[in-house]
Design an enzyme around this catalytic site. Structure first.
Site, PDB file in Angstrom:
ATOM      1  N   CYS A  95       0.833  -1.213   0.000  1.00  0.00           N
ATOM      2  CA  CYS A  95       0.000   0.000   0.000  1.00  0.00           C
ATOM      3  C   CYS A  95       0.867   1.263   0.000  1.00  0.00           C
ATOM      4  O   CYS A  95       1.599   1.497  -0.953  1.00  0.00           O
ATOM      5  CB  CYS A  95      -0.954  -0.057   1.191  1.00  0.00           C
ATOM      6  SG  CYS A  95      -2.199   1.245   1.160  1.00  0.00           S
ATOM      7  N   HIS A 120      -8.259  -5.549   0.173  1.00  0.00           N
ATOM      8  CA  HIS A 120      -7.027  -4.826   0.489  1.00  0.00           C
ATOM      9  C   HIS A 120      -6.251  -5.516   1.621  1.00  0.00           C
ATOM     10  O   HIS A 120      -5.042  -5.683   1.525  1.00  0.00           O
ATOM     11  CB  HIS A 120      -7.379  -3.402   0.905  1.00  0.00           C
ATOM     12  CG  HIS A 120      -6.193  -2.499   1.008  1.00  0.00           C
ATOM     13  ND1 HIS A 120      -5.514  -2.039  -0.093  1.00  0.00           N
ATOM     14  CD2 HIS A 120      -5.551  -1.993   2.086  1.00  0.00           C
ATOM     15  CE1 HIS A 120      -4.513  -1.271   0.301  1.00  0.00           C
ATOM     16  NE2 HIS A 120      -4.515  -1.231   1.626  1.00  0.00           N
ATOM     17  N   ASP A 167     -10.357  -5.042  -4.030  1.00  0.00           N
ATOM     18  CA  ASP A 167      -9.797  -4.039  -3.124  1.00  0.00           C
ATOM     19  C   ASP A 167     -10.691  -2.791  -3.126  1.00  0.00           C
ATOM     20  O   ASP A 167     -10.910  -2.175  -4.173  1.00  0.00           O
ATOM     21  CB  ASP A 167      -8.382  -3.679  -3.597  1.00  0.00           C
ATOM     22  CG  ASP A 167      -7.587  -2.925  -2.551  1.00  0.00           C
ATOM     23  OD1 ASP A 167      -8.214  -2.259  -1.714  1.00  0.00           O
ATOM     24  OD2 ASP A 167      -6.351  -3.009  -2.593  1.00  0.00           O
TER      25      ASP A 167
END
Lengths: 374, 181
Positions: A147, A332, A303
């Site tokens: 991320c 995610h 996600d």
């Protein structure tokens, strides 16, 4: 059904207690709201400098020659990558023979509000890479960024390509012209003056603001549905323990340094400069075409934090000949904690890395004060 | 957009059917002892799931609304201004007071807190390492063959005996002396 109605107020009260305990510590300081859970996998801290503490996890299987540095996001605490036995990315990689190094970011205080991409990428990540090079006795390492950590590793690789053997990005928020996540409509409205107000008031972007943003992404889920899920799965083995640990992680928000908060919101999110090769970090342009090492871009198909369409164009931007997108049917966080990810995704990632790592030398000497070769 | 509208319509219909037809029907049947509790629970969850999807879609639409965005950002701006004002006011009136009465400043407390946090993290890591090493040591000790222990002790005894040839030929009147270190 009755137990549900008796438990629900209890869950809400627990949430309220966490908030008020955070507030009691002061609006600008409650980080994290609660302490880290005990680590699943033992580690050794081999380096601490700036705002990074580097953890070393020794491989349990026969070691691969190229060590792997996992750069975690600057948001929340990193124990999501080592949550439970069997649901730990760290353990999964160790069992595949990789020596794993993990960045444990030290939450910034008011005096760190000047820290931007330059301090984190050219400072902390670069120092962490050097520490790994010295500890493992290698010239090049593999990088894995999750991320926000994916942003940092991407920038680092573009600025210092000579030290990276392989790059893996996991749920990378790259193309911000994709506006599929509804909350982005709200964040678009944040003016530079508002950002200035936030950092002028608190120094950094406070933990409660980060938490509010994440909760706002799916408020029904956070207020009600996750507790319903717990009730519905209460007989499923291990679900309750997983839920407790996951909740604790969800509440482990930390502040984001003032400068990097402004840069990521304005330059990366609102103006999409990274995607356009126009982002400046430490006086240098981050040109993604300078990334020529093998690249694996792992994308979560479902996600809802980083939309797949925001990650997928990464391969078009890099200069690598050896590159691949790995689209996996997960969300995610599911990419690091779900059973399916640990059974199917991470073995694939390990396989990809193994095929691209240099063969293990017969004798490997760790660098020390009296040993300078390997 | 059309796809999303279709999903919303389906969810709306599902919730309506579950709430007003399926749930009362299953509940009545269960109350009369004709149906099963499971059917009632399933109907309730079906309606609930559709409601969650509808609520989430409504909130997403709200986020996309430009006016809502403006209102939220202005409220945030206003709130932050008040926070700054109160911080400035408190700083002006109390900032110099704490050192006078012998109390540490907020910055000093924060620095201390940071130091403690760093130490805690290190201690936790070392503790985990120690536990792992203990475990490893225990497993290594458990694997040690008992035979080797016996062999070691007999070697020691042999050495002691070799050092005492005269007494061995006598009547074993004295005890073994402690071997020289």
């Amino acid at each position: 059904m009755l137990s549900l109605f008796s438990r629900l107020p209890q869950y809400w009260m627990d949430g309220a207690i966490r908030y008020f305990e955070g507030l009691r510590n002061g609006l600008s300081e409650p980080f994290p709201f609660i302490a880290d859970i005990p680590p699943t996998t033992p580690y050794e801290v081999i380096h601490e400098e700036g705002k990074v503490r580097l953890r070393y996890y020794r491989a349990t299987a026969s070691a691969q020659s190229t060590p792997l540095l996992v750069v975690y996001a600057l948001i929340k605490r990193p124990y999501i990558l080592d949550l439970l036995p069997g649901k730990s990315v760290v353990q999964n990689l160790l069992n595949q023979g990789f020596d794993v190094y993990l960045t444990d970011w030290i939450p910034p205080t008011r005096t760190d509000s000047w820290r931007g991409f330059d301090a984190y990428v050219n400072g902390d990540v670069a120092n962490a890479v050097r520490a790994v090079q010295i500890h493992a006795g290698v010239e090049q390492i593999s990088l894995l960024g999750y991320c926000f950590g994916g942003l940092l590793t991407t920038m680092y690789t573009a600025l210092h390509p000579e030290t990276v053997e392989n790059l893996i990005t996991l749920t990378l928020p790259l193309d911000m012209s994709v506006r599929e996540v509804p909350l982005f409509g709200l964040l678009d409205k944040l003016r530079p003056e508002t950002l200035e107000q936030i950092t002028a008031t608190y120094g950094n972007c406070p933990a409660w603001f980060m938490k509010a943003a994440f909760t706002a992404m799916s408020p029904v889920h956070h207020a009600l549905d996750k507790y319903m899920g717990l009730h519905r799965n209460q007989n499923k083995e291990g679900y309750a323990e997983m839920f407790t640990r996951f909740e604790r992680w969800m509440n482990s928000d930390v502040p984001l340094a003032g400068q990097i908060f402004r840069e990521v919101t304005q330059d990366v999110f609102q103006q999409n400069l990274l995607r356009q090769n126009r982002l400046h970090v430490g006086g240098a342009v981050v040109d993604l075409r300078r990334i020529t090492c093998p690249v694996l871009n792992v994308v979560g198909e479902y996600d809802d934090v980083v939309h797949p369409q925001s990650s997928l164009p990464f391969l078009e931007c890099v200069g690598s000949a050896d590159k691949a997108n790995l689209l996996f049917p997960t969300g995610h966080v599911g990419a690091v904690v779900s059973t399916a990810a640990h059974k199917k995704l991470w073995p694939q990632v390990g396989q990809w890395l193994r095929e691209r790592s240099a063969p293990l030398p017969v004798l490997r000497t760790r660098w020390s004060s009296d040993t300078h070769t390997h | 957009m059309a796809e999303q509208a279709r999903h919303t319509a389906v969810d709306l219909m599902t919730m309506y059917k579950a709430t007003f037809f399926e749930l009362p029907m299953a509940g009545t049947k269960w109350a009369w002892g004709v149906g099963k509790e499971q059917e009632t629970v399933e109907a309730a969850w079906k309606g609930y799931d559709a409601w969650v999807r509808l609520a989430s879609t409504a909130i997403d639409e709200l986020y996309r609304n430009s006016l809502f965005g403006e209102v939220v950002v202005r409220a945030l701006d206003g709130g932050l201004r008040w926070q700054r004002l109160s911080n400035a006011w408190a700083g002006a009136f109390f900032g110099e007071l704490w050192p006078v009465v012998g109390l540490p400043t907020a910055a000093a407390v924060q620095a201390l807190q940071e130091g403690v946090q760093s130490l805690t993290a290190r201690v936790t890591a070392q503790d985990v390492q120690i536990q792992a090493l203990r475990k490893e040591l225990r497993s290594l000790t458990a694997d040690l063959p008992t035979q080797r222990k016996r062999r070691a002790s007999s070697t020691r005894l042999n050495a002691q005996l070799k050092a005492l040839p005269a007494k061995m030929n006598g009547h074993q009147t004295s005890t073994f002396p402690t071997p020289a270190a």
